[in-house]
Design an enzyme around this catalytic site. Sequence first.
Site, PDB file in Angstrom:
ATOM      1  N   HIS A  61       3.603 -95.653  26.297  1.00  0.00           N
ATOM      2  CA  HIS A  61       3.853 -94.296  26.764  1.00  0.00           C
ATOM      3  C   HIS A  61       4.263 -94.264  28.232  1.00  0.00           C
ATOM      4  O   HIS A  61       3.818 -95.077  29.032  1.00  0.00           O
ATOM      5  CB  HIS A  61       2.594 -93.444  26.587  1.00  0.00           C
ATOM      6  N   LYS A  70      -1.365 -95.480  36.610  1.00  0.00           N
ATOM      7  CA  LYS A  70      -2.652 -95.497  35.907  1.00  0.00           C
ATOM      8  C   LYS A  70      -3.484 -96.693  36.371  1.00  0.00           C
ATOM      9  O   LYS A  70      -2.989 -97.814  36.412  1.00  0.00           O
ATOM     10  CB  LYS A  70      -2.440 -95.585  34.394  1.00  0.00           C
ATOM     11  N   TYR A 130      -9.271 -94.264  32.539  1.00  0.00           N
ATOM     12  CA  TYR A 130      -8.182 -94.502  33.467  1.00  0.00           C
ATOM     13  C   TYR A 130      -7.891 -93.286  34.315  1.00  0.00           C
ATOM     14  O   TYR A 130      -7.986 -92.157  33.872  1.00  0.00           O
ATOM     15  CB  TYR A 130      -6.923 -95.026  32.767  1.00  0.00           C
ATOM     16  N   ASP A 169       3.737 -92.981  17.992  1.00  0.00           N
ATOM     17  CA  ASP A 169       4.055 -94.351  18.354  1.00  0.00           C
ATOM     18  C   ASP A 169       4.978 -95.013  17.335  1.00  0.00           C
ATOM     19  O   ASP A 169       5.818 -95.836  17.695  1.00  0.00           O
ATOM     20  CB  ASP A 169       2.776 -95.152  18.551  1.00  0.00           C
TER      21      ASP A 169
END
Length: 182
Positions: A61, A70, A130, A169
């Site tokens: 992503h 991130k 995260y 996905d």
Amino acid sequence: MQVEPLAIPDVLLVTPRVFGDHRGFFLETWQAERFAEVGIPDRFVQDNHSRSSQGVLRGLHYQIQQPQGKLVRVVRGEIFDVAVDLRRSSPHFGQWVGAALSEENHRMLWVPPGFAHGFVVTSESADLLYKCSDFYAPEHERTLRWDDPEVAIEWPLPEGVEPVLSEKDLAGVTLDRAEVYS
């Protein structure tokens, strides 16, 4: 803490100092000044928590606008975490790096803006936390195909085992069709 640039030097593997004894352990997972000294920004706007079962693969992503950096860590279980360079101007464009993150090794991966991010769970289940440098913007989210032959990520999946994927996905695009950064 130890900071190791990976094969794509903008992606950093962070190993914090862990202080432990018979009672347990303590570690700093974020300290703005120390992280800024190694090039990780001191401004995060969102924290996320993800739990997945063994064999779940999430990603790859990225947000084409409002790109997110991130800082990823695992608090339960183990994952193989991956970053793919999508900056066309980078000498590493289309290349990937990965690292095992687990509750035992306490490592963190800094995935800067301009990269696609994904992971596969290699333990029975995993919880990862995260920090994000920009807000989630679903209208700008894109998905790079996890098994793109041009990127050729070496996912640690048992031979003949397909990962568990979301519909989003499964619909990811290959690098030659992906929107990328300049």
